[in-house]
Design an enzyme around this catalytic site. Structure first.
Site, short mmCIF file in Angstrom:
data_model
loop_
_atom_site.label_atom_id
_atom_site.label_comp_id
_atom_site.label_asym_id
_atom_site.label_seq_id
_atom_site.Cartn_x
_atom_site.Cartn_y
_atom_site.Cartn_z
N LEU A 114 0.85 -1.19 0.00
CA LEU A 114 0.00 0.00 0.00
C LEU A 114 0.88 1.23 0.00
O LEU A 114 1.95 1.22 0.59
CB LEU A 114 -0.86 0.02 1.27
CG LEU A 114 -1.93 -1.04 1.39
CD1 LEU A 114 -2.51 -1.05 2.80
CD2 LEU A 114 -3.04 -0.79 0.38
N GLU B 263 -10.13 0.64 7.86
CA GLU B 263 -9.77 -0.55 8.63
C GLU B 263 -8.52 -0.27 9.42
O GLU B 263 -7.75 0.63 9.08
CB GLU B 263 -9.47 -1.72 7.67
CG GLU B 263 -10.65 -2.19 6.90
CD GLU B 263 -10.25 -3.15 5.78
OE1 GLU B 263 -9.17 -3.77 5.85
OE2 GLU B 263 -11.02 -3.25 4.82
N LYS C 61 -4.76 -1.03 10.36
CA LYS C 61 -3.64 -1.64 9.65
C LYS C 61 -2.90 -2.50 10.65
O LYS C 61 -2.23 -1.99 11.55
CB LYS C 61 -2.73 -0.57 9.06
CG LYS C 61 -1.63 -1.15 8.20
CD LYS C 61 -0.91 -0.04 7.45
CE LYS C 61 0.06 -0.54 6.42
NZ LYS C 61 1.01 -1.53 6.89
N ASP D 82 -0.18 -4.93 12.19
CA ASP D 82 1.26 -4.98 12.00
C ASP D 82 1.79 -6.37 12.32
O ASP D 82 2.23 -6.65 13.44
CB ASP D 82 1.91 -3.92 12.91
CG ASP D 82 3.36 -3.68 12.54
OD1 ASP D 82 3.76 -4.08 11.44
OD2 ASP D 82 4.08 -3.09 13.36
N TYR E 256 -8.94 -9.02 3.08
CA TYR E 256 -8.94 -8.81 1.63
C TYR E 256 -9.33 -10.10 0.93
O TYR E 256 -8.66 -11.11 1.10
CB TYR E 256 -7.54 -8.36 1.21
CG TYR E 256 -7.39 -7.88 -0.22
CD1 TYR E 256 -8.44 -7.27 -0.88
CD2 TYR E 256 -6.17 -8.01 -0.87
CE1 TYR E 256 -8.28 -6.82 -2.18
CE2 TYR E 256 -5.99 -7.55 -2.17
CZ TYR E 256 -7.06 -6.96 -2.82
OH TYR E 256 -6.90 -6.51 -4.10
N LYS F 201 -0.24 6.07 8.28
CA LYS F 201 0.53 5.42 9.34
C LYS F 201 0.60 6.31 10.56
O LYS F 201 0.76 7.53 10.46
CB LYS F 201 1.96 5.14 8.85
CG LYS F 201 1.98 4.25 7.60
CD LYS F 201 2.34 2.83 7.92
CE LYS F 201 3.79 2.71 8.20
NZ LYS F 201 4.45 1.53 7.83
N CYS G 35 35.15 8.68 -3.44
CA CYS G 35 34.59 7.39 -3.05
C CYS G 35 35.41 6.79 -1.91
O CYS G 35 36.64 6.68 -2.01
CB CYS G 35 34.62 6.44 -4.25
SG CYS G 35 34.06 4.77 -3.83
N CYS H 93 37.21 3.44 -3.42
CA CYS H 93 38.20 3.39 -4.49
C CYS H 93 38.85 4.75 -4.75
O CYS H 93 39.73 4.86 -5.60
CB CYS H 93 37.59 2.83 -5.76
SG CYS H 93 36.45 3.96 -6.56
N CYS I 31 29.60 7.06 -7.24
CA CYS I 31 30.98 6.82 -7.64
C CYS I 31 30.91 6.34 -9.08
O CYS I 31 30.28 5.32 -9.36
CB CYS I 31 31.61 5.75 -6.76
SG CYS I 31 33.12 5.10 -7.46
N CYS J 122 35.36 -0.26 -8.90
CA CYS J 122 35.15 0.01 -7.47
C CYS J 122 34.62 -1.27 -6.80
O CYS J 122 33.56 -1.77 -7.19
CB CYS J 122 34.16 1.17 -7.37
SG CYS J 122 33.65 1.57 -5.71
#
Ligand code: IVH
Length: 668
Positions: A82, A111, A113, A115, A224, A310, A404, A407, A422, A428
């Site tokens: 979602l 509804e 959510k 977890d 669902y 959320k 970097c 490298c 980089c 690298c």
């Protein structure tokens, strides 16, 4: 029916009913003792009369002590995610987007959510036949045996008004109380504590012994339904029906007529959720009508008819000690914050991703700052703010590194992008290894027996410098590696050989061209047939291909502008990899069905529904899920549901039989 059999059936029915009342409806109809007595009686009868065995008897929920292997199963309908938001303004934006497409005569369903760990359950003729984890959304693990031990999941449905075949999806959860007890026991035994109920629930599903899963006392909420023959037009109404078939559907789901009602629901549950027995991390808002859902459709990752709001997640304050930089496969350099260790949501956090230099700048971060760290449902915690008042000694602003860290090459920041890269892709080390890991991964060349450790070893030994070297490696090179047996070496060599048959579209994906994911690779392969055409394709030609935009086109061109990449492709070609679309795939293709939306329904004689779907797509058509005004044809087999037939008639949509369809695409 003989009287023993009758007795067995009656006991099963009664126990199923008691079980449903206890675990789904939260009310007990009989004492535990009486329940156990009946269960023992049934067990004894089943042992004496194996001829009446039933894998879905309530006695079968005890689980087994045998280790199991989890088979990978492809989801019939991919498990999407979602889109998320934390802001009410974005919920209003979502509402505006929805209204633009479907007007304003519709209702939302709100509804909780949940977890936990998502699961897809398949039922046929009222019997649970399979339970599959989300996995990567395309395929997951078959955990049916473990799921059967969860008492709130019905093994057999009640009544008779359910579709013959359907899937129902939901969340497997470990209630807080069970989680706390489990951790208390672990503490007493001096074992490491479990981080949170969600991880514990998903870990429990993968336990080898189903008898152990049963001990975890998991619960499940379903939210669902998927299938061709749903009894109702509304999602809310269908879930209400599912409740009557025995599923645990949250009693807190609610229909909302306006976005104001939706926001009121959000406000209410933002505080009330703390009284729930299980973890929730937000609210899911869905368009109720299934035909409006279809009209809105999906993006590649998530439906356009739903959004998750959320809740703010737990936040703590800690000190930022330093920043390190990680280089990924594409060369993107990610800054990572090193923090004073701190507990959030049950886990110790020492590091947090900062994503890119803009984020560092916007936060105005300084080394030594006290920072707010948040860990929502995501695995990687993030820094969301700085407590500027707590600054005592002010250090200078953080300057993003110029070179970097791996490298030493000067970093670049492409225009319009937030990330630093980089550019030394072929020299690298983490980029080279990352590219090889991608190359061998399952959806690419599928040489997974090789694994990241082997790659690392071979790279350090100097035997692998780029992906083309993989095809030049010898068995003895692998055997010579630490801890590598003859057998594993043979396996690796065999899967390297086999990978030469991997079709072109996956080889193209394996090359790891930036922005060319599996789906884009397929589109490019289908449109341009072989790598030479792709190499020489102009910008206009590329962007004329369906779903290919400027960004992808430029990235493809940049890839083939680099001499080293051309050489790499030539070496891979020489090794025998597939660089053109197979004849079979080419022949299968046409534009005959261009612009047509075709719905498939029923069962067929010659081909499976998946194969028919593929044929529709190969011939330029679109396979859509349900019948609407937009449908061009119904490709119908045997046993089409009556509600579908009625709709087709009402909307005057022409029907095609399997043979007529095959004729249309010239296959017959
Ligand atoms: S609907 C196509 N409803 O959230 C979307 N999902 O981020 C179907 N989840 O993978 C999902 N509670 O595991 C839906 N009431 C609810 C949910 C819910 C939790 C999870 C689910 C999904 C994830 C999406």
């Amino acid at each position: 029916m003989n009287s023993i059999e009758e007795k067995i059936i009656r006991l099963r029915q009664e126990l199923t009913t008691y079980n449903h009342h206890y675990y789904v409806l939260n009310e007990s109809l009989i004492s535990d003792q009486a329940f156990d007595g009946m269960m023992k009686e049934l067990e004894a009868l089943e042992v004496q009369h194996p001829e009446f065995a039933d894998p879905n008897s309530p006695t079968q929920r005890v689980g087994s002590d045998h280790d199991q292997n989890f088979k990978q199963v492809k989801h019939q309908y991919p498990m999407l995610s979602l889109s998320n938001t934390y802001s009410e303004a974005e919920v209003r934006d979502f509402d505006a987007r929805v209204k633009k497409v479907i007007g304003d005569a519709f209702q939302y369903v709100c509804e909780l959510k949940f977890d936990g760990a998502s699961i897809s359950l398949s039922y046929e003729n009222g019997v649970l036949i399979r339970a599959v984890t989300r996995g990567d959304g395309e395929q997951g693990d078959d955990v049916t045996q473990n799921i059967k031990t969860i008492p709130s999941i019905p093994l057999k449905l009640m009544g008779a008004a359910f579709p013959e075949k359907f899937e129902i999806r939901g969340e497997i959860l470990m209630p807080f109380r069970v989680f706390e007890n489990l951790n208390r026991e672990r503490e007493e035994r001096g074992e490491a504590l479990l981080a949170n109920p969600r991880n514990t629930a998903s870990g429990s599903l993968k336990l080898q012994k189903s008898s152990e899963v049963k001990k975890r006392k998991l619960d499940a909420y379903l939210y669902y339904l998927l299938g061709d023959d749903m009894p109702e037009e509304g999602h809310f109404e269908n879930l209400t029906r599912a409740r009557s078939w025995g599923f645990k559907v949250s009693e807190h789901m609610a229909l909302c007529a306006t976005i104001e009602d939706v926001l009121a629901y959000i406000h209410r549950w933002n505080t009330q959720r703390h009284t729930l027995p299980v973890a929730t991390d937000g609210i899911v808002i869905k368009v109720n009508s299934m035909h409006l859902q279809r009209q809105l459709g999906n993006t590649a990752k998530s439906p356009r008819w739903a959004i998750a709001y959320k809740f703010e997640s737990e936040r703590v304050v800690t000190r930022l000690n330093s920043i390190s930089y990680q280089v990924g496969r594409t060369g993107a350099v990610t800054p990572v914050a090193n923090l004073d260790p701190v507990q959030i949501a049950g886990t110790v956090v020492k590091r947090a991703s900062l994503h890119n230099s803009d984020i560092i700048q916007n936060l105005d971060l300084r080394i030594g700052d006290m920072v707010w760290v948040e860990k929502g449902g995501e695995i990687i915690p993030k820094i969301v703010g700085v407590d500027k008042e707590a600054r005592i000694l002010v250090s200078p602003p953080i300057a993003f590194i110029k070179k970097c860290p791996e490298c030493g090459t000067e970093l670049i920041r492409p225009e319009g992008e937030a990330a630093h890269y980089c550019p030394n892709g072929l020299g690298c080390p983490p980029q080279i290894k990352g590219k090889m890991e991608h190359f061998i991964s399952r959806k690419a060349m599928n040489i997974e027996s090789m694994g990241p450790e082997t790659i690392d070893l071979l790279y350090r030994e100097g035997l692998l410098k780029d992906v083309a070297d993989i095809y030049e490696i010898k068995q003895e090179n692998i055997v010579a590696l630490d801890r590598m047996g003859e057998k594993s070496a043979t396996n690796i060599i065999e899967s390297i050989q086999q990978s030469k048959q991997v079709p072109y579209e996956r080889v193209l994906f394996a090359l790891g061209i930036r922005y060319v994911g599996a789906t884009v690779a397929k589109k490019l392969a289908m449109a341009l047939k072989n790598i030479d055409n792709l190499m020489h394709a102009g910008f206009e030609e590329l962007i004329s291909i369906d779903e290919i935009g400027d960004r992808i086109a430029l990235s493809v061109q940049a890839f083939f502008k680099d001499e080293k990449n051309i050489l790499l492709v030539q070496r891979l070609k020489k090794s025998g990899l597939q660089f053109q679309l197979s004849n079979e795939k080419q022949e299968q293709q046409s534009d005959i069905l261009k612009g047509l939306n075709i719905v498939i329904s029923g069962t067929f004689q010659k081909y499976s529904r998946d194969q028919l779907k593929q044929m529709i797509e190969d011939n330029g058509g679109k396979n859509t899920g349900s019948i609407s005004k937009m449908t061009s044809y119904l490709l119908g087999g045997d046993n089409i549901g009556p509600s579908k037939l009625e709709k087709v008639k009402k909307l005057e949509i022409p029907m095609l039989s399997e043979d007529q369809f095959l004729e249309l695409i010239g296959k017959q």
